[in-house]
Motif scaffolding. Structure first.
Motif, mmCIF file in Angstrom:
data_model
loop_
_atom_site.group_PDB
_atom_site.id
_atom_site.type_symbol
_atom_site.label_atom_id
_atom_site.label_comp_id
_atom_site.label_asym_id
_atom_site.label_seq_id
_atom_site.Cartn_x
_atom_site.Cartn_y
_atom_site.Cartn_z
ATOM 1 N N PRO A 249 0.790 -1.241 0.000
ATOM 2 C CA PRO A 249 0.000 0.000 0.000
ATOM 3 C C PRO A 249 0.818 1.284 0.000
ATOM 4 C CG PRO A 249 -0.780 -1.532 1.653
ATOM 5 C CD PRO A 249 0.479 -2.105 1.132
ATOM 6 N N ASP A 250 2.149 1.193 0.098
ATOM 7 C CA ASP A 250 2.892 2.457 0.014
ATOM 8 C C ASP A 250 3.172 2.859 -1.433
ATOM 9 O OD1 ASP A 250 4.673 0.453 -0.391
ATOM 10 O OD2 ASP A 250 5.840 0.809 1.423
ATOM 11 N N LYS A 251 2.761 2.013 -2.383
ATOM 12 C CA LYS A 251 2.963 2.394 -3.790
ATOM 13 C C LYS A 251 1.644 2.186 -4.533
ATOM 14 C CE LYS A 251 4.869 3.569 -7.528
ATOM 15 N NZ LYS A 251 5.142 4.972 -7.749
ATOM 16 N N LEU A 252 0.884 3.266 -4.606
ATOM 17 C CA LEU A 252 -0.431 3.155 -5.228
ATOM 18 C C LEU A 252 -0.570 4.188 -6.327
ATOM 19 C CD1 LEU A 252 -2.507 2.953 -1.936
ATOM 20 C CD2 LEU A 252 -1.811 1.024 -3.355
ATOM 21 N N ARG A 253 -1.615 4.016 -7.127
ATOM 22 C CA ARG A 253 -1.926 5.022 -8.141
ATOM 23 C C ARG A 253 -3.382 5.422 -8.048
ATOM 24 N NH1 ARG A 253 0.402 3.712 -14.020
ATOM 25 N NH2 ARG A 253 2.555 4.176 -13.598
ATOM 26 N N GLN A 254 -3.674 6.581 -8.602
ATOM 27 C CA GLN A 254 -5.072 7.003 -8.552
ATOM 28 C C GLN A 254 -5.824 6.592 -9.806
ATOM 29 O OE1 GLN A 254 -4.219 10.987 -7.643
ATOM 30 N NE2 GLN A 254 -4.041 10.543 -5.468
ATOM 31 N N ASN A 255 -5.281 5.627 -10.536
ATOM 32 C CA ASN A 255 -6.014 5.072 -11.671
ATOM 33 C C ASN A 255 -5.616 3.619 -11.816
ATOM 34 O OD1 ASN A 255 -3.605 4.798 -13.293
ATOM 35 N ND2 ASN A 255 -3.670 7.027 -13.448
ATOM 36 N N ALA A 276 -12.420 -7.172 -6.794
ATOM 37 C CA ALA A 276 -11.964 -8.207 -5.857
ATOM 38 C C ALA A 276 -10.589 -7.837 -5.293
ATOM 39 C CB ALA A 276 -11.902 -9.558 -6.570
ATOM 40 N N ILE A 277 -9.722 -7.332 -6.152
ATOM 41 C CA ILE A 277 -8.367 -6.988 -5.713
ATOM 42 C C ILE A 277 -8.409 -5.815 -4.730
ATOM 43 C CG2 ILE A 277 -6.122 -6.097 -6.478
ATOM 44 C CD1 ILE A 277 -6.714 -7.565 -9.187
ATOM 45 N N THR A 278 -9.122 -4.758 -5.124
ATOM 46 C CA THR A 278 -9.130 -3.577 -4.252
ATOM 47 C C THR A 278 -9.845 -3.892 -2.926
ATOM 48 O OG1 THR A 278 -11.065 -2.782 -5.441
ATOM 49 C CG2 THR A 278 -8.963 -1.858 -6.090
ATOM 50 N N ALA A 279 -10.896 -4.717 -3.008
ATOM 51 C CA ALA A 279 -11.589 -5.084 -1.766
ATOM 52 C C ALA A 279 -10.638 -5.887 -0.870
ATOM 53 C CB ALA A 279 -12.848 -5.885 -2.072
ATOM 54 N N GLY A 280 -9.763 -6.670 -1.476
ATOM 55 C CA GLY A 280 -8.785 -7.441 -0.715
ATOM 56 C C GLY A 280 -7.853 -6.538 0.089
ATOM 57 N N TYR A 281 -7.570 -5.348 -0.395
ATOM 58 C CA TYR A 281 -6.728 -4.399 0.341
ATOM 59 C C TYR A 281 -7.512 -3.759 1.480
ATOM 60 C CZ TYR A 281 -2.788 -4.187 -2.973
ATOM 61 O OH TYR A 281 -1.703 -4.471 -3.740
ATOM 62 N N PRO A 286 -6.754 3.735 0.157
ATOM 63 C CA PRO A 286 -7.638 4.905 0.215
ATOM 64 C C PRO A 286 -8.560 4.919 -0.992
ATOM 65 C CG PRO A 286 -5.318 5.526 0.454
ATOM 66 C CD PRO A 286 -5.348 4.085 0.082
ATOM 67 N N ARG A 287 -9.751 5.498 -0.819
ATOM 68 C CA ARG A 287 -10.712 5.516 -1.927
ATOM 69 C C ARG A 287 -10.120 6.112 -3.187
ATOM 70 N NH1 ARG A 287 -16.120 7.426 -0.374
ATOM 71 N NH2 ARG A 287 -16.209 8.732 -2.197
ATOM 72 N N GLY A 288 -10.403 5.468 -4.339
ATOM 73 C CA GLY A 288 -9.917 6.020 -5.596
ATOM 74 C C GLY A 288 -8.470 5.666 -5.889
ATOM 75 N N ASN A 289 -7.853 4.833 -5.039
ATOM 76 C CA ASN A 289 -6.479 4.406 -5.296
ATOM 77 C C ASN A 289 -6.453 2.952 -5.739
ATOM 78 O OD1 ASN A 289 -4.056 6.337 -3.993
ATOM 79 N ND2 ASN A 289 -6.167 6.810 -3.453
ATOM 80 N N LEU A 327 -10.425 -14.657 -5.336
ATOM 81 C CA LEU A 327 -9.382 -13.651 -5.584
ATOM 82 C C LEU A 327 -9.311 -12.656 -4.421
ATOM 83 C CD1 LEU A 327 -7.259 -12.291 -7.342
ATOM 84 C CD2 LEU A 327 -9.079 -11.210 -8.668
ATOM 85 N N TYR A 328 -10.472 -12.226 -3.974
ATOM 86 C CA TYR A 328 -10.531 -11.287 -2.849
ATOM 87 C C TYR A 328 -9.806 -11.858 -1.622
ATOM 88 C CZ TYR A 328 -12.753 -9.578 1.432
ATOM 89 O OH TYR A 328 -12.977 -9.124 2.710
ATOM 90 N N HIS A 329 -10.124 -13.128 -1.288
ATOM 91 C CA HIS A 329 -9.491 -13.732 -0.111
ATOM 92 C C HIS A 329 -8.001 -13.934 -0.318
ATOM 93 C CE1 HIS A 329 -12.965 -14.203 2.395
ATOM 94 N NE2 HIS A 329 -13.660 -14.712 1.392
ATOM 95 N N ALA A 330 -7.622 -14.276 -1.548
ATOM 96 C CA ALA A 330 -6.193 -14.510 -1.824
ATOM 97 C C ALA A 330 -5.396 -13.228 -1.616
ATOM 98 C CB ALA A 330 -6.014 -15.032 -3.246
ATOM 99 N N VAL A 331 -5.933 -12.101 -2.107
ATOM 100 C CA VAL A 331 -5.223 -10.821 -1.960
ATOM 101 C C VAL A 331 -5.166 -10.439 -0.480
ATOM 102 C CG1 VAL A 331 -5.310 -8.337 -2.482
ATOM 103 C CG2 VAL A 331 -5.823 -10.007 -4.277
#
Ligand SMILES: Nc1ncnc2c1ncn2[C@@H]1O[C@H](COP(=O)(O)OP(=O)(O)OP(=O)(O)O)[C@@H](O)[C@H]1O
Ligand SMILES: [Mg+2]
Length: 613
Positions: A249-255, A276-281, A286-289, A327-331
């Motif tokens: 999470p220290d390297k994210l993008r806004q797209n 699924a991936i973003t929900a896993g985080y 942060p929203r939109g990342n 996928l969600y659980h794996a992430v």
């Protein structure tokens, strides 16, 4: 109503093959990137170990793909360009167990019908190769030609005979971005295949196949020159197996530009999987990342319908819900097991959280709001309005201010009046709340200013003005920074270089995808030059996607990156200077993102709240 009497006379007849191909091309080849994709997928299917892609004029002049695959026998070359001719499936059952990228036999005839295409190909069994030239779907020439084993396809003058389609292309930069995204996606999908990609005369990347390792390919394509941590996602179940690498999470993008999902090695667009991936985080994102990285899902082909989208960019899964959940659980699991990854700190520098205050201290601090009459009510008002009650008295000492706060200049002429109805001479600074909100009073009016959004507004208008008038000031770097950019970021830099320069960034291209940064805008000179340059590019990318014009996007980004933050402690003088500057802006009520900068509450409104009216 049409006259139906003539209907019987209308003759229904099959369209000529050339026209059918051209119509099909409208769906299959929507833009230059689709040609690149189709050709490279053919090369993968041909078992190539090396692929070289060259694109000129963002694909409208030339798209050339050379591979060392199995080639096409001379007797088959012309057939390959006829519709529904494929070597990859023979009947419907093959479609059910598809492992190849191609299956329709539509790509080559479609491409051939809307361009001038030349293919040279040779199989290992043949001494000599074959050359075919097709223009607008018409075979011009087929002849033997000397060639290495493999296939070279050159697609020139794309859409030269479909002016409407050509007109609808989005401009070279946008097409270049699509091309590059596909090139990256394809190069990621087969780490074992050597892949080079040149765009508009520049070598964007060249990856050999001596290190067929997914992680290093992800690093070189998505995070060049960056040591961001990648964690691995793996999972095996009856439904599918998962393998991937994602950034912590220290390297994210806004797209979502840096996030790639593959199903059976096919790069696809799937909001469900991205979810699924973003929900896993979870809260780590942060929203939109979005994280950067790749996720490969390997699913029994029977459960994947690839025949649902004209460019095969989407697939239909028979167990989509389960796939999403796995996928969600794996992430989520992978993140939990990655050392050092935890919830982002919610502590903002210098902010005392309300629960850490004793009741008497809170009341004492609330007293700073009105030193004459410390009362629980004043604290209650603040609490009701802002959810907490940590009011600190105004800082007195000059030395108390932070570096960022120092960037607010106190106008020399203190008597100068700000625009608007508020008489600055009568404004009294009451205090700070959580080192974020500045509280002022002017006669019977209470004003609360968000120091970050207010400063952003001031800096935004200043920066925009200096970009427009060429008055921006730069700070030269003692040691110019050599910044390696991901291919898409390099394109963005090239696209925005004029405006970045006008804003004070002095950067020159240096090698294939590197820039040499020798000066930064004075406003951001206290920050790491490399970091700020990358952040500004990142911001421009998302702001432009949201429809912001380039100059405004650059100004907004610089403003946001250099504005004082929550937690920076302002002196009374600085607070008053900020208010003065804010009131002098054209659009004082909100920051460039649209968040409020100032709230005013009149005594009347307070009376209402206290039931005095
Ligand atoms: N680079 C290549 N090397 C070897 N054979 C090729 C190459 N490109 C195309 N072919 C042959 O030409 C045929 C037609 O290609 P085309 O891309 O039109 O159809 P396809 O790949 O079978 O299906 P799709 O339309 O889904 O891509 C392929 O089936 C393959 O046999
Ligand atoms: Mg194909």
């Amino acid at each position: 109503m049409n006259d139906q009497s003539g209907a019987g006379k209308r003759i229904i007849r099959p369209l000529p093959e050339r026209l059918i191909n051209k119509i099909a091309a409208g769906e299959v080849i929507e833009r230059p990137a689709a040609v690149l994709k189709e050709l490279v997928e053919n090369s993968f299917d041909a078992g190539a170990t090396r692929i070289e892609v060259i694109v000129e004029k963002s694909g409208t002049k030339l798209i050339s793909v050379v591979d060392d695959g199995c080639g096409i026998d001379s007797s088959q070359v012309e057939v390959a360009f006829s519709r529904h001719a494929t070597s990859k499936i023979a009947d419907f059952d093959d479609l059910e167990s598809l492992r190849s990228y191609g299956f329709r036999g539509e790509a080559l005839p479609s491409i051939g019908s809307v361009s001038r295409t030349r293919m040279i190909t040779r199989t290992p069994e043949s001494e000599v190769g074959t050359e075919i030239i097709i223009e607008g779907g018409v075979v011009q020439n087929v002849k033997p030609a000397a060639a290495p084993v493999g296939t070279k396809v050159e697609v020139a003058d794309l859409f030269y005979n479909t002016p409407a389609r050509r007109k609808f292309l989005k401009g070279e930069t946008t097409e270049a971005r699509h091309l590059t995204r596909y090139a990256i996606g394809l190069a990621l999908s087969r780490p074992k295949v050597g892949f080079s990609y040149s765009l508009n005369g520049r070598r964007m990347f060249s990856l050999d196949n001596s290190q067929p390792d997914l992680k290093s390919r992800v690093r070189s394509l998505l995070l060049p020159g960056n040591d961001a941590r990648l964690f691995e996602v793996v999972s095996d179940s009856d439904i599918m197996s998962i393998r991937g690498f994602l950034t912590s999470p220290d390297k994210l993008r806004q797209n979502q530009y840096g996030l790639f999902v593959f199903i059976n090695d096919r790069y696809i667009k799937s909001q469900t999987m991205v979810h699924a991936i973003t929900a896993g985080y979870g809260e780590l994102l942060p929203r939109g990342n979005y994280p950067l990285g790749v996720v490969f899902l390997d699913i029994d082909p029977v459960k994947v319908d690839v025949n649902v989208h004209p460019t095969k960019a989407e697939v239909r899964l028979s167990q989509e819900r389960q796939v999403h959940d796995i996928l969600y659980h794996a992430v989520k699991r992978a993140l939990r097991e990655t050392p050092g990854v935890s919830s982002p700190s919610l502590d903002v520098k210098g902010v005392v959280s309300p629960e850490r205050l004793t009741a008497s201290e809170a009341i004492r601090r609330a007293g700073a709001f009105d030193p004459e009459k410390p009362s629980v009510s004043s604290q209650a008002v603040i609490k009701e309005l802002y959810g907490h009650s940590d009011i600190a008295p105004p800082a007195e000492a000059e030395g108390d201010r932070s570096d960022a706060a120092a960037s607010i200049s106190v106008p020399a002429d203190e008597s100068e009046k700000a625009a608007g109805e508020i008489d600055l001479d009568r404004v009294i600074f009451l205090g700070r709340l959580a080192d974020l909100y500045l509280i002022f009073k002017c006669d019977n009016m209470l004003m609360i200013v968000d120091q970050h959004t207010a400063h952003e507004r001031v800096l935004y208008e200043d920066t925009l003005k200096s970009i427009e008038t060429g008055a921006a000031t730069s700070q030269n770097l003692l040691f110019p920074a050599n910044i390696e950019l991901a291919p898409d970021r390099f394109l963005l830099y090239e696209d925005s270089s004029e405006v970045l320069k006008a804003a004070g960034f002095v950067a020159e291209p240096f090698g294939a995808a590197t820039v040499l940064l020798s000066a930064v805008p004075s406003a951001v000179s206290k920050k790491s030059p490399e970091k700020v340059f990358l952040e500004v590019l990142e911001d421009i990318d998302s702001l432009r996607k949201a429809g912001r014009d380039l100059m405004k996007a650059v100004a907004q980004s610089i403003a946001c990156r250099s504005a004082i933050m929550a937690g920076d402690r302002l002196t009374e003088q600085e607070a008053l200077a900020l208010l003065r500057q804010l009131l002098a802006t054209e659009n004082r009520n909100c920051c460039p993102h649209g968040r409020p900068t100032i709230l005013s509450i009149s005594k009347n409104e307070l009376d209402g709240k206290f039931g005095r009216k």
